[in-house]
Motif scaffolding. Structure first.
Motif, PDB file in Angstrom:
ATOM      1  N   LYS A  28       0.836  -1.202   0.000  1.00 48.18           N
ATOM      2  CA  LYS A  28       0.000   0.000   0.000  1.00 48.18           C
ATOM      3  C   LYS A  28       0.873   1.255   0.000  1.00 48.18           C
ATOM      4  CE  LYS A  28      -3.746   2.193   2.523  1.00 48.18           C
ATOM      5  NZ  LYS A  28      -3.587   3.100   3.614  1.00 48.18           N
ATOM      6  N   LEU A  29       1.910   1.258   0.811  1.00 50.13           N
ATOM      7  CA  LEU A  29       2.805   2.404   0.893  1.00 50.13           C
ATOM      8  C   LEU A  29       3.467   2.685  -0.458  1.00 50.13           C
ATOM      9  CD1 LEU A  29       4.321   4.510   2.687  1.00 50.13           C
ATOM     10  CD2 LEU A  29       6.040   2.739   3.051  1.00 50.13           C
ATOM     11  N   TRP A  30       3.967   1.659  -1.113  1.00 52.79           N
ATOM     12  CA  TRP A  30       4.630   1.848  -2.395  1.00 52.79           C
ATOM     13  C   TRP A  30       3.661   2.299  -3.478  1.00 52.79           C
ATOM     14  CZ3 TRP A  30       8.672  -2.667  -3.025  1.00 52.79           C
ATOM     15  CH2 TRP A  30       9.681  -2.491  -2.084  1.00 52.79           C
ATOM     16  N   LYS A  31       2.468   1.733  -3.484  1.00 51.45           N
ATOM     17  CA  LYS A  31       1.476   2.159  -4.480  1.00 51.45           C
ATOM     18  C   LYS A  31       1.072   3.613  -4.253  1.00 51.45           C
ATOM     19  CE  LYS A  31      -0.695  -2.010  -6.167  1.00 51.45           C
ATOM     20  NZ  LYS A  31      -1.951  -2.676  -6.457  1.00 51.45           N
ATOM     21  N   GLU A  32       0.836   3.978  -2.995  1.00 53.76           N
ATOM     22  CA  GLU A  32       0.452   5.356  -2.695  1.00 53.76           C
ATOM     23  C   GLU A  32       1.552   6.331  -3.076  1.00 53.76           C
ATOM     24  OE1 GLU A  32      -0.674   5.415   1.427  1.00 53.76           O
ATOM     25  OE2 GLU A  32      -2.643   4.543   1.016  1.00 53.76           O
ATOM     26  N   PHE A  33       2.798   5.935  -2.838  1.00 58.13           N
ATOM     27  CA  PHE A  33       3.884   6.835  -3.190  1.00 58.13           C
ATOM     28  C   PHE A  33       4.018   6.983  -4.704  1.00 58.13           C
ATOM     29  CE2 PHE A  33       8.172   8.456  -3.703  1.00 58.13           C
ATOM     30  CZ  PHE A  33       8.087   9.555  -2.867  1.00 58.13           C
ATOM     31  N   ALA A  34       3.816   5.913  -5.438  1.00 56.60           N
ATOM     32  CA  ALA A  34       3.850   5.994  -6.903  1.00 56.60           C
ATOM     33  C   ALA A  34       2.742   6.920  -7.396  1.00 56.60           C
ATOM     34  CB  ALA A  34       3.720   4.610  -7.524  1.00 56.60           C
ATOM     35  N   ILE A  35       1.559   6.797  -6.832  1.00 52.09           N
ATOM     36  CA  ILE A  35       0.434   7.657  -7.214  1.00 52.09           C
ATOM     37  C   ILE A  35       0.746   9.110  -6.881  1.00 52.09           C
ATOM     38  CG2 ILE A  35      -1.970   8.239  -6.657  1.00 52.09           C
ATOM     39  CD1 ILE A  35      -2.397   5.139  -6.355  1.00 52.09           C
ATOM     40  N   PHE A  36       1.316   9.343  -5.693  1.00 51.30           N
ATOM     41  CA  PHE A  36       1.699  10.704  -5.314  1.00 51.30           C
ATOM     42  C   PHE A  36       2.715  11.268  -6.309  1.00 51.30           C
ATOM     43  CE2 PHE A  36       4.896  13.458  -3.444  1.00 51.30           C
ATOM     44  CZ  PHE A  36       4.105  14.545  -3.093  1.00 51.30           C
ATOM     45  N   ASN A  37       3.703  10.458  -6.700  1.00 51.34           N
ATOM     46  CA  ASN A  37       4.718  10.940  -7.633  1.00 51.34           C
ATOM     47  C   ASN A  37       4.114  11.329  -8.972  1.00 51.34           C
ATOM     48  OD1 ASN A  37       6.884  10.888  -5.958  1.00 51.34           O
ATOM     49  ND2 ASN A  37       8.011   9.344  -7.077  1.00 51.34           N
ATOM     50  N   VAL A  38       3.173  10.547  -9.462  1.00 54.16           N
ATOM     51  CA  VAL A  38       2.518  10.880 -10.735  1.00 54.16           C
ATOM     52  C   VAL A  38       1.778  12.207 -10.589  1.00 54.16           C
ATOM     53  CG1 VAL A  38       0.716  10.209 -12.373  1.00 54.16           C
ATOM     54  CG2 VAL A  38       2.347   8.498 -11.524  1.00 54.16           C
ATOM     55  N   PHE A  39       1.030  12.365  -9.509  1.00 49.83           N
ATOM     56  CA  PHE A  39       0.311  13.621  -9.256  1.00 49.83           C
ATOM     57  C   PHE A  39       1.292  14.789  -9.164  1.00 49.83           C
ATOM     58  CE2 PHE A  39      -0.833  16.757  -6.022  1.00 49.83           C
ATOM     59  CZ  PHE A  39      -1.932  17.336  -6.637  1.00 49.83           C
ATOM     60  N   ASN A  40       2.346  14.620  -8.383  1.00 51.83           N
ATOM     61  CA  ASN A  40       3.321  15.688  -8.168  1.00 51.83           C
ATOM     62  C   ASN A  40       4.043  16.036  -9.470  1.00 51.83           C
ATOM     63  OD1 ASN A  40       4.620  17.486  -6.253  1.00 51.83           O
ATOM     64  ND2 ASN A  40       6.447  16.258  -6.604  1.00 51.83           N
ATOM     65  N   TYR A  41       4.408  15.034 -10.247  1.00 53.74           N
ATOM     66  CA  TYR A  41       5.073  15.245 -11.530  1.00 53.74           C
ATOM     67  C   TYR A  41       4.186  16.097 -12.446  1.00 53.74           C
ATOM     68  CZ  TYR A  41       7.379  14.174 -15.986  1.00 53.74           C
ATOM     69  OH  TYR A  41       8.010  14.259 -17.208  1.00 53.74           O
ATOM     70  N   CYS A  42       2.913  15.732 -12.538  1.00 56.98           N
ATOM     71  CA  CYS A  42       1.982  16.471 -13.397  1.00 56.98           C
ATOM     72  C   CYS A  42       1.817  17.911 -12.915  1.00 56.98           C
ATOM     73  CB  CYS A  42       0.626  15.774 -13.443  1.00 56.98           C
ATOM     74  SG  CYS A  42       0.686  14.186 -14.293  1.00 56.98           S
ATOM     75  N   ARG A  43       1.742  18.093 -11.612  1.00 57.64           N
ATOM     76  CA  ARG A  43       1.593  19.432 -11.023  1.00 57.64           C
ATOM     77  C   ARG A  43       2.827  20.278 -11.327  1.00 57.64           C
ATOM     78  NH1 ARG A  43       3.009  21.476  -5.920  1.00 57.64           N
ATOM     79  NH2 ARG A  43       3.893  19.444  -5.407  1.00 57.64           N
ATOM     80  N   LEU A  44       4.015  19.720 -11.091  1.00 48.51           N
ATOM     81  CA  LEU A  44       5.245  20.459 -11.353  1.00 48.51           C
ATOM     82  C   LEU A  44       5.417  20.740 -12.841  1.00 48.51           C
ATOM     83  CD1 LEU A  44       7.677  18.652  -8.908  1.00 48.51           C
ATOM     84  CD2 LEU A  44       7.055  21.057  -8.833  1.00 48.51           C
ATOM     85  N   LEU A  45       5.086  19.770 -13.678  1.00 53.04           N
ATOM     86  CA  LEU A  45       5.222  19.948 -15.117  1.00 53.04           C
ATOM     87  C   LEU A  45       4.309  21.060 -15.624  1.00 53.04           C
ATOM     88  CD1 LEU A  45       6.802  18.785 -17.512  1.00 53.04           C
ATOM     89  CD2 LEU A  45       4.896  17.225 -17.893  1.00 53.04           C
ATOM     90  N   GLU A  46       3.102  21.121 -15.104  1.00 50.50           N
ATOM     91  CA  GLU A  46       2.161  22.170 -15.509  1.00 50.50           C
ATOM     92  C   GLU A  46       2.705  23.543 -15.117  1.00 50.50           C
ATOM     93  OE1 GLU A  46      -0.854  25.131 -15.145  1.00 50.50           O
ATOM     94  OE2 GLU A  46      -0.065  24.119 -13.364  1.00 50.50           O
ATOM     95  N   ARG A  47       3.211  23.685 -13.893  1.00 49.13           N
ATOM     96  CA  ARG A  47       3.782  24.970 -13.443  1.00 49.13           C
ATOM     97  C   ARG A  47       5.023  25.310 -14.277  1.00 49.13           C
ATOM     98  NH1 ARG A  47      -0.111  23.339 -10.972  1.00 49.13           N
ATOM     99  NH2 ARG A  47      -0.677  23.814  -8.821  1.00 49.13           N
TER     100      ARG A  47
END
Length: 167
Positions: A28-47
């Protein structure tokens, strides 16, 4: 924090299905972190794209260092752990780039130490930290630092926002 600091989410995301069922918490921890990274990557890329477009409109040549420049080498770039956006401009464009960030309503948060060193200035752009670099290298040997910075500055002149392979 450990995963983020060591950028291993990209490695762990592909093996979560092989984690035994009795290790539910780890899975669960690894899956959640992967999901967070995808979200964070998209957020940073947009900015980042907004900033790059603004720089382009002012004819300020820039390259992204670390971040998405490194992410292009990951099997799944969106899984690269990133905490901020690091941008390098030519020294002669630095003041105009600062003004461009201010025009985007970025708030400067440069520390006293960084201000004294003069390597970069730090800004908050919405919910993201942006480091605008005047130079990048901090080698003890000035000759090595100048050589690396020369490569990076030449890379800016190639007109791409991501560093070439060698750099």
């Amino acid at each position: 924090a450990f995963f983020r600091e060591h950028a291993i989410a990209a490695l762990t995301s592909g093996i979560t299905n092989f984690i035994p069922d009795n290790c539910v918490d780890v899975k669960k921890l690894w899956k959640e972190f992967a999901i967070f990274n995808v979200f964070n990557y998209c957020r940073l890329l947009e900015r980042q794209e907004r900033i790059l477009c603004s720089f382009a409109s002012q004819n300020i040549m820039v390259v992204v260092i670390k971040g998405t420049s490194a992410a292009q080498y990951y099997p799944q770039p969106q899984l690269r752990a990133m905490g901020d956006i690091d941008l390098l401009v030519r020294p002669e464009d630095f003041d105009r780039a600062v003004q461009c960030l201010m025009d985007l309503k970025c708030v400067e948060i440069t520390s006293a130490v960084d201000a004294e060193m003069g390597r970069h200035r730090t800004f908050r752009y919405q919910d993201v930290t942006v480091e605008l670099h005047r130079f990048f290298s901090i080698f003890v040997e000035e000759e090595y630092a100048d050589a690396l910075d020369g490569l990076l500055i030449r890379a800016i002149s190639k007109g791409k926002n991501v560093l070439p392979d060698a750099e």
